[in-house]
Design a protein around this motif. Structure first.
Motif, PDB file in Angstrom:
ATOM      1  N   UNK A 182       0.807  -1.213   0.000  1.00 38.70           N
ATOM      2  CA  UNK A 182       0.000   0.000   0.000  1.00 38.70           C
ATOM      3  C   UNK A 182       0.844   1.270   0.000  1.00 38.70           C
ATOM      4  N   UNK A 183       2.057   1.189   0.579  1.00 39.45           N
ATOM      5  CA  UNK A 183       2.902   2.381   0.666  1.00 39.45           C
ATOM      6  C   UNK A 183       3.758   2.616  -0.568  1.00 39.45           C
ATOM      7  N   UNK A 184       3.566   1.804  -1.616  1.00 44.08           N
ATOM      8  CA  UNK A 184       4.326   1.975  -2.847  1.00 44.08           C
ATOM      9  C   UNK A 184       5.565   1.103  -2.936  1.00 44.08           C
ATOM     10  N   UNK A 185       5.903   0.417  -1.849  1.00 41.34           N
ATOM     11  CA  UNK A 185       7.028  -0.518  -1.867  1.00 41.34           C
ATOM     12  C   UNK A 185       6.538  -1.885  -2.340  1.00 41.34           C
ATOM     13  N   UNK A 186       7.448  -2.851  -2.362  1.00 36.43           N
ATOM     14  CA  UNK A 186       7.129  -4.214  -2.787  1.00 36.43           C
ATOM     15  C   UNK A 186       7.766  -5.194  -1.814  1.00 36.43           C
TER      16      UNK A 186
ATOM     17  N   UNK B 275      15.225  -1.986  -6.310  1.00 32.40           N
ATOM     18  CA  UNK B 275      16.359  -1.720  -5.437  1.00 32.40           C
ATOM     19  C   UNK B 275      16.007  -2.264  -4.052  1.00 32.40           C
ATOM     20  N   UNK B 276      16.858  -3.145  -3.543  1.00 37.84           N
ATOM     21  CA  UNK B 276      16.603  -3.844  -2.286  1.00 37.84           C
ATOM     22  C   UNK B 276      17.847  -3.702  -1.404  1.00 37.84           C
ATOM     23  N   UNK B 277      17.867  -2.747  -0.490  1.00 36.02           N
ATOM     24  CA  UNK B 277      19.052  -2.552   0.348  1.00 36.02           C
ATOM     25  C   UNK B 277      19.138  -3.572   1.476  1.00 36.02           C
ATOM     26  N   UNK B 278      20.355  -3.878   1.886  1.00 36.45           N
ATOM     27  CA  UNK B 278      20.566  -4.775   3.030  1.00 36.45           C
ATOM     28  C   UNK B 278      19.955  -4.170   4.285  1.00 36.45           C
ATOM     29  N   UNK B 279      20.242  -2.905   4.542  1.00 37.52           N
ATOM     30  CA  UNK B 279      19.596  -2.149   5.610  1.00 37.52           C
ATOM     31  C   UNK B 279      18.735  -1.069   4.968  1.00 37.52           C
ATOM     32  N   UNK B 280      17.510  -0.943   5.419  1.00 42.67           N
ATOM     33  CA  UNK B 280      16.598   0.021   4.829  1.00 42.67           C
ATOM     34  C   UNK B 280      17.004   1.424   5.266  1.00 42.67           C
ATOM     35  N   UNK B 281      17.349   2.268   4.332  1.00 42.03           N
ATOM     36  CA  UNK B 281      17.803   3.620   4.708  1.00 42.03           C
ATOM     37  C   UNK B 281      16.653   4.528   5.111  1.00 42.03           C
ATOM     38  N   UNK B 282      16.941   5.408   6.060  1.00 39.53           N
ATOM     39  CA  UNK B 282      16.001   6.454   6.427  1.00 39.53           C
ATOM     40  C   UNK B 282      16.102   7.593   5.405  1.00 39.53           C
ATOM     41  N   UNK B 283      15.208   8.530   5.523  1.00 42.31           N
ATOM     42  CA  UNK B 283      15.183   9.641   4.568  1.00 42.31           C
ATOM     43  C   UNK B 283      16.481  10.431   4.566  1.00 42.31           C
TER      44      UNK B 283
ATOM     45  N   UNK C 214      10.435 -11.951   1.753  1.00 45.56           N
ATOM     46  CA  UNK C 214       9.617 -10.774   1.985  1.00 45.56           C
ATOM     47  C   UNK C 214      10.430  -9.503   2.120  1.00 45.56           C
ATOM     48  N   UNK C 215      11.566  -9.452   1.419  1.00 40.57           N
ATOM     49  CA  UNK C 215      12.421  -8.262   1.483  1.00 40.57           C
ATOM     50  C   UNK C 215      11.693  -7.059   0.888  1.00 40.57           C
ATOM     51  N   UNK C 216      11.911  -5.897   1.479  1.00 41.36           N
ATOM     52  CA  UNK C 216      11.283  -4.676   0.993  1.00 41.36           C
ATOM     53  C   UNK C 216      12.143  -4.072  -0.117  1.00 41.36           C
ATOM     54  N   UNK C 217      11.489  -3.790  -1.231  1.00 41.09           N
ATOM     55  CA  UNK C 217      12.187  -3.184  -2.358  1.00 41.09           C
ATOM     56  C   UNK C 217      11.339  -2.127  -3.018  1.00 41.09           C
ATOM     57  N   UNK C 218      11.961  -1.351  -3.895  1.00 43.14           N
ATOM     58  CA  UNK C 218      11.269  -0.277  -4.599  1.00 43.14           C
ATOM     59  C   UNK C 218      11.554  -0.410  -6.095  1.00 43.14           C
ATOM     60  N   UNK C 219      10.518  -0.201  -6.886  1.00 42.33           N
ATOM     61  CA  UNK C 219      10.618  -0.347  -8.332  1.00 42.33           C
ATOM     62  C   UNK C 219      11.578   0.679  -8.918  1.00 42.33           C
ATOM     63  N   UNK C 220      12.463   0.203  -9.814  1.00 43.10           N
ATOM     64  CA  UNK C 220      13.371   1.079 -10.555  1.00 43.10           C
ATOM     65  C   UNK C 220      12.933   1.059 -12.018  1.00 43.10           C
ATOM     66  N   UNK C 221      12.602   2.220 -12.550  1.00 45.06           N
ATOM     67  CA  UNK C 221      12.142   2.268 -13.930  1.00 45.06           C
ATOM     68  C   UNK C 221      10.700   1.817 -14.057  1.00 45.06           C
ATOM     69  N   UNK C 222      10.321   1.387 -15.242  1.00 48.22           N
ATOM     70  CA  UNK C 222       8.938   1.029 -15.528  1.00 48.22           C
ATOM     71  C   UNK C 222       8.647  -0.437 -15.199  1.00 48.22           C
TER      72      UNK C 222
END
Length: 596
Positions: free
Chosen positions: A187-191, A233-241, A274-282
């Motif tokens: 829901x937050x735009x992550x995967x 993009x799936x970081x080992x540690x999830x970065x803060x802002x 269940x790693x958290x990642x964010x879409x890169x590109x389309x």
């Protein structure tokens, strides 16, 4: 223990005398202020880092290897690797060719590639830890969102974080269309990403505080095959802002591969739970985005074998001058010794000169290609950009496959020069051979590169890219063909150019009838075109050396000797390759599978 001396003189020859790289680069807005002294100073300092910091760790790192703590999933690199990486970061080396907007120094890719050649000579396994970060940086720079760029690129540029590419899986190898890793939208735009990846170089280590994984996976509604792959993009540690590190992500090293070579680099099996990642590109366009990273890696792998060729050659020459054994067939040469140094024996010289020619030809080809890459990345002229892009596209599979094949041959020859000592670990030669072997396999096997060259880069555009390169060669032949002292270089170059044109047409006609004809000829074809590249560049190097040979510098005399050796002893391989390429499909496919 093997030794390494950075080949700065030959690098300077290639960059400044052969290619006039600075003159070309200064025409580009991004490099308008570049000068020769800066390039030389950077490479001199880079050579010191490679030879003094990472080279002494190569033998010990190979023996020690990496250690996985299966409880914590943490990997410890060999002794000294973490400290060397800290020096690398402190020296600003990760930022060398990165965008100044993200903290980079903005130097040309050509300079960075020369620096990495020295790192690869010194310690290929160590170099793979920071080396893969460049590909991750390039992919995010080209396809990341503004937010992703702002968050990740400064950390990758500084070297505070490293990067990887997580592509293949146990069942699919190079055929990424078969991959099964899944990405579920949140829901937050992550995967949430789940699956398994294998053969992930530098997938886990203790050199940097965070690792940025670029992962290929499928969305729930993705079409089958390669058209249904997305990049995350799936970081080992999830970065803060603010870039500080947050929670540990669900991507872990579940095992280390026990390998033939590059023992000091962690080749990881990676589990995504269940790693958290964010879409890169389309969506579903991930393979296109990842190709930025893959192409950079292919140039990098060719450069790895160039580095190994150079360091193996240097050590084999030193040994051949020192080791005494037997007398020359024509009579004793070292009268004050009980036997002659083995460098007097013709076949030892053939092995040494083969390695030398492969190193010098490979260095010229990688620098030539990197210069085209700099033009493609920085020119404001669209026609110039397109032409440079086409040249890089044509030459990338050649650099990956031809240089790694040559590296395997060269390191094997140099090991042979050592005789029995070449088989012993402490001399270092057997490590060079083992390390060189993987370069022919990963980032797309050399057969895959050959299919890419012949099927996509040559036949795919009806030979347009090859003709453009051939036109450049023909102009050189026309300009220097009237020179009597250039005949020994220009004539065989022109002859091979004609043969490549005819061979390309012949294979293309056969492929209309049966596409498998491309697969039957591709490997031999790539090697022929690789020799065309080397012949062109050796002829150009000879032309420069001939103009300066009377100045008293032995460098130019040696360059001419190497060029003559190449044309006399190595280029004739093309005659056999052309015949085997023309032999076609039938000898390979005629036998029924049941008879194998």
């Amino acid at each position: 223990m093997p030794q390494y001396t950075p080949p700065l003189r030959d690098m300077q020859f290639v960059l400044h005398e052969l290619l006039d790289a600075v003159g070309t680069l200064r025409q580009l807005p991004a490099h308008a202020d570049l000068d020769v002294d800066t390039v030389n100073a950077v490479l001199e300092e880079g050579g010191k880092f490679a030879s003094q910091v990472t080279a002494p760790l190569n033998l010990s790192g190979d023996k020690e290897g990496c250690v996985l703590d299966k409880t914590t999933h943490e990997v410890k690199a060999p002794k000294g690797f973490k400290e060397a990486y800290a020096q690398y970061v402190e020296g600003g080396w990760p930022a060398l060719s990165c965008d100044p907007e993200y903290g980079g120094q903005g130097l040309p890719a050509t300079v960075n590639l020369c620096f990495y050649e020295m790192l690869n000579s010194a310690n290929q396994a160590w170099t793979m830890y920071p080396g893969l970060s460049h590909g991750a940086y390039e992919a995010l720079h080209a396809h990341g969102t503004p937010e992703q760029k702002a968050l990740y690129l400064p950390k990758l540029t500084s070297g505070q974080w490293t990067g990887t590419m997580c592509l293949t899986e146990p069942h699919c190898g190079t055929d990424l269309g078969l991959l099964r890793t899944k990405a579920e939208p949140q829901a937050d735009g992550s995967y949430r990403i789940s699956g398994q990846k294998i053969f992930i170089s530098a997938g886990e280590h203790d050199l940097a505080e965070n690792i940025v994984h670029l992962v290929l996976a499928r969305l729930p509604d993705a079409p089958e095959g390669s058209k249904g792959i997305s990049l995350f993009v799936v970081p080992k540690f999830i970065p803060q802002a603010d870039g500080s590190l947050g929670a540990r992500n669900g991507i872990f090293c579940s095992g280390l591969e026990h390998k033939m070579g590059i023992h000091a680099n962690a080749t990881c099996q990676m589990l995504l739970d269940g790693a958290i990642g964010w879409l890169v590109g389309q969506p579903n366009k991930g393979l296109m985005a990842m190709f930025v990273m893959m192409n950079a890696a292919r140039l990098g792998v060719g450069n790895q074998s160039l580095g190994l060729t150079e360091v193996a050659y240097q050590n084999a020459v030193a040994y051949a001058k020192d080791r005494i054994q037997m007398r020359a067939l024509s009579g004793p040469k070292a009268l004050d010794k009980p036997a002659d140094p083995i460098i007097v024996h013709p076949d030892v010289r053939k092995m040494l000169l083969t390695a030398r020619a492969f190193a010098e030809g490979g260095r010229a080809l990688t620098a030539y290609t990197a210069l085209k890459l700099d033009v493609a990345l920085n020119t404001d002229d669209e026609d110039e950009r397109r032409a440079a892009d086409d040249r890089v596209a044509l030459l990338t599979p050649i650099i990956k496959a031809f240089l790694t094949d040559n590296g395997w041959l060269a390191t094997s020859h140099c090991q042979q020069v050592f005789g029995g000592h070449g088989y012993i670990h402490e001399w270092g030669m057997e490590q060079f051979v083992r390390d060189a072997r993987i370069n022919m396999i990963y980032e797309g096997t050399n057969t895959v590169q050959s299919l890419d060259l012949l099927g996509r880069k040559v036949l795919g555009d009806n030979g347009a890219k090859l003709r453009a390169f051939g036109k450049e060669i023909a102009e050189f032949v026309e300009e220097h063909g009237i020179s009597e002292e250039m005949q020994e270089f220009v004539n065989p170059l022109a002859d091979l150019g004609d043969k490549v044109t005819k061979l390309s047409t012949e294979i293309g006609m056969k492929a209309f009838g049966n596409a498998d004809e491309v697969g039957a000829a591709a490997v031999d074809y790539l090697r022929v075109v690789g020799h065309l590249c080397f012949a062109y560049l050796f002829a150009r190097m000879a032309q420069v050396a001939l103009a300066k040979k009377d100045g008293g510098d032995p460098f130019y005399t040696a360059k001419l000797h190497t060029a003559r050796f190449y044309f006399a002893k190595l280029l004739p391989e093309t005659a056999t390759l052309i015949r085997t390429a023309r032999a076609g499909l039938s000898p390979l496919m005629a036998m029924d599978e049941a008879l194998f």
